[in-house]
Design a protein around this motif. Structure first.
Motif, PDB file in Angstrom:
ATOM      1  N   UNK A 149       3.225 -34.522  11.775  1.00 56.76           N
ATOM      2  CA  UNK A 149       2.152 -34.129  12.690  1.00 56.76           C
ATOM      3  C   UNK A 149       1.217 -35.299  12.990  1.00 56.76           C
ATOM      4  N   UNK A 150       0.882 -36.074  11.976  1.00 60.18           N
ATOM      5  CA  UNK A 150      -0.040 -37.192  12.188  1.00 60.18           C
ATOM      6  C   UNK A 150       0.563 -38.299  13.045  1.00 60.18           C
ATOM      7  N   UNK A 151       1.866 -38.306  13.188  1.00 62.85           N
ATOM      8  CA  UNK A 151       2.532 -39.278  14.059  1.00 62.85           C
ATOM      9  C   UNK A 151       2.655 -38.770  15.499  1.00 62.85           C
ATOM     10  N   UNK A 152       2.864 -37.464  15.657  1.00 56.78           N
ATOM     11  CA  UNK A 152       3.302 -36.947  16.950  1.00 56.78           C
ATOM     12  C   UNK A 152       2.393 -35.913  17.606  1.00 56.78           C
ATOM     13  N   UNK A 153       1.392 -35.418  16.927  1.00 56.49           N
ATOM     14  CA  UNK A 153       0.607 -34.305  17.477  1.00 56.49           C
ATOM     15  C   UNK A 153      -0.199 -34.699  18.708  1.00 56.49           C
ATOM     16  N   UNK A 154      -0.611 -33.688  19.461  1.00 57.68           N
ATOM     17  CA  UNK A 154      -1.476 -33.870  20.622  1.00 57.68           C
ATOM     18  C   UNK A 154      -2.768 -34.578  20.230  1.00 57.68           C
ATOM     19  N   UNK A 155      -3.300 -34.207  19.076  1.00 50.86           N
ATOM     20  CA  UNK A 155      -4.562 -34.809  18.606  1.00 50.86           C
ATOM     21  C   UNK A 155      -4.335 -36.271  18.215  1.00 50.86           C
ATOM     22  N   UNK A 156      -3.216 -36.534  17.565  1.00 50.81           N
ATOM     23  CA  UNK A 156      -2.887 -37.915  17.179  1.00 50.81           C
ATOM     24  C   UNK A 156      -2.688 -38.788  18.414  1.00 50.81           C
ATOM     25  N   UNK A 157      -2.046 -38.234  19.449  1.00 58.82           N
ATOM     26  CA  UNK A 157      -1.815 -38.999  20.674  1.00 58.82           C
ATOM     27  C   UNK A 157      -3.127 -39.327  21.380  1.00 58.82           C
ATOM     28  N   UNK A 158      -4.045 -38.357  21.418  1.00 64.10           N
ATOM     29  CA  UNK A 158      -5.358 -38.604  22.023  1.00 64.10           C
ATOM     30  C   UNK A 158      -6.134 -39.630  21.196  1.00 64.10           C
ATOM     31  N   UNK A 159      -6.036 -39.500  19.892  1.00 65.08           N
ATOM     32  CA  UNK A 159      -6.787 -40.405  19.013  1.00 65.08           C
ATOM     33  C   UNK A 159      -6.251 -41.831  19.100  1.00 65.08           C
ATOM     34  N   UNK A 160      -4.934 -41.971  19.254  1.00 66.22           N
ATOM     35  CA  UNK A 160      -4.371 -43.311  19.414  1.00 66.22           C
ATOM     36  C   UNK A 160      -4.894 -43.978  20.687  1.00 66.22           C
ATOM     37  N   UNK A 161      -5.029 -43.178  21.765  1.00 66.65           N
ATOM     38  CA  UNK A 161      -5.588 -43.718  23.010  1.00 66.65           C
ATOM     39  C   UNK A 161      -7.034 -44.152  22.795  1.00 66.65           C
ATOM     40  N   UNK A 162      -7.770 -43.366  21.997  1.00 67.37           N
ATOM     41  CA  UNK A 162      -9.160 -43.723  21.684  1.00 67.37           C
ATOM     42  C   UNK A 162      -9.227 -45.014  20.860  1.00 67.37           C
ATOM     43  N   UNK A 163      -8.381 -45.112  19.857  1.00 68.88           N
ATOM     44  CA  UNK A 163      -8.387 -46.287  18.981  1.00 68.88           C
ATOM     45  C   UNK A 163      -8.081 -47.562  19.765  1.00 68.88           C
ATOM     46  N   UNK A 164      -7.156 -47.448  20.743  1.00 66.45           N
ATOM     47  CA  UNK A 164      -6.852 -48.599  21.598  1.00 66.45           C
ATOM     48  C   UNK A 164      -8.097 -49.054  22.353  1.00 66.45           C
ATOM     49  N   UNK A 165      -8.855 -48.076  22.887  1.00 69.51           N
ATOM     50  CA  UNK A 165     -10.079 -48.402  23.626  1.00 69.51           C
ATOM     51  C   UNK A 165     -11.119 -49.035  22.695  1.00 69.51           C
ATOM     52  N   UNK A 166     -11.216 -48.494  21.479  1.00 70.65           N
ATOM     53  CA  UNK A 166     -12.189 -49.033  20.519  1.00 70.65           C
ATOM     54  C   UNK A 166     -11.847 -50.474  20.151  1.00 70.65           C
ATOM     55  N   UNK A 167     -10.559 -50.720  19.942  1.00 76.10           N
ATOM     56  CA  UNK A 167     -10.144 -52.062  19.528  1.00 76.10           C
ATOM     57  C   UNK A 167     -10.268 -53.078  20.664  1.00 76.10           C
ATOM     58  N   UNK A 168     -10.313 -52.580  21.891  1.00 76.26           N
ATOM     59  CA  UNK A 168     -10.421 -53.478  23.041  1.00 76.26           C
ATOM     60  C   UNK A 168     -11.861 -53.928  23.297  1.00 76.26           C
ATOM     61  N   UNK A 169     -12.808 -53.334  22.597  1.00 74.68           N
ATOM     62  CA  UNK A 169     -14.220 -53.700  22.798  1.00 74.68           C
ATOM     63  C   UNK A 169     -14.483 -55.134  22.357  1.00 74.68           C
TER      64      UNK A 169
END
Length: 200
Positions: free
Chosen positions: A180-200
Motif C-alpha cells: 500500500x505504501x508503494x502504490x496507494x492513491x495517498x502514496x502517489x499524491x504524497x510522492x508528487x508533493x515530495x517532488x515539489x518540496x525537494x524542488x524548492x
C-alpha cells in the motif's frame, strides 16, 4: 525548512501512512496531527469535491498553525457501476459514525441489489498543502482496481478488504502495508508533493 509538518486528520491509519513516507524522505522532520492541539475543532466537511474538503481541513488547521507545513487530504472510493459512489461520502457511507466494516457491508449490499457486471473502481486522493510561507499547493493521486465479492485480509483500513488493485488477485488488506505504501492513491499524491518540496 522541513522541520515541522502538520497533518489535518484524526485518522490513525492515514497518519501512519504519512509518517512512514515523509520520515523516509525527511528524517529530521517532526510530523504532528490535529489531535495534538487541545482546543482544535474540525470544521464540517461540507464541500462538493474531494479538493473542497481537503482545503477545508488544511485551512482550518492553518488558522491555528502558521509558518509551518500544513496538509489537508480527502480521499475515497469511486465505483464505476455505481456512478462513482460512495465518492466524497466514503467515510460516512453507512451513516455519520459508521465503522469501516459497516461501510464495506453497505457497499457490497448496494452492489448486490442490482448485480453489477462492472466492478471497476478507484481510490482517489486530493491533497491541499500550505507551505510555511502560506503558498497553496494541490496534488492528487489515484489507484485503480476492482471490488471483490467479499472482504478478505486483516491489514489496512476503510475499504481495503474489498479493493483488489489492478494487476493483483488479492485485496489491499491481504497485500499489506508494504504494498500500500508503494502504490496507494495517498502514496502517489504524497510522492508528487515530495517532488515539489525537494524542488524548492
Amino acid at each position: 525548512m522541513f522541520n515541522e509538518f502538520w497533518v489535518a486528520t484524526g485518522n490513525k491509519g492515514k497518519l501512519t501512512e504519512y509518517k512512514m513516507l515523509l520520515e523516509k524522505e525527511f528524517p529530521d522532520m517532526k510530523i504532528h496531527h490535529q489531535g495534538e492541539l487541545p482546543t482544535f475543532s474540525p470544521r464540517p466537511e461540507d464541500g462538493k469535491t474531494f479538493e473542497d474538503n481537503a482545503r477545508i481541513k488544511a485551512r482550518t488547521l492553518k488558522a491555528v498553525k502558521q509558518g509551518v507545513w500544513v496538509l489537508g487530504e480527502d480521499s475515497g472510493l469511486e465505483v464505476e457501476g455505481m456512478n462513482n459512489l460512495p465518492g466524497i461520502h466514503s467515510a460516512r457511507y453507512a451513516g455519520p459514525k459508521a465503522s469501516d466494516s459497516e461501510n464495506v457491508a453497505k457497499l457490497l449490499k448496494m452492489m448486490a441489489l442490482k448485480p453489477l457486471k462492472n466492478r471497476n473502481a478507484r481510490f482517489y486522493c486530493s491533497t491541499v498543502v500550505f507551505t510555511p510561507s502560506g503558498e497553496e499547493w494541490v496534488v492528487t493521486g489515484e489507484m485503480k482496481g476492482t471490488i471483490a465479492l467479499k472482504p478478505a485480509g486483516l491489514h489496512g483500513f476503510g475499504y481495503d478488504p474489498v479493493f483488489i488493485p489492478e494487476g493483483q488477485t488479492q485485496t489491499l488488506a491481504e497485500l499489506g502495508a508494504g504494498y500500500k505504501n508503494q502504490h496507494s492513491h495517498r502514496a502517489n499524491a504524497l510522492r508528487a508533493l515530495i517532488e515539489k518540496m525537494k524542488a524548492l
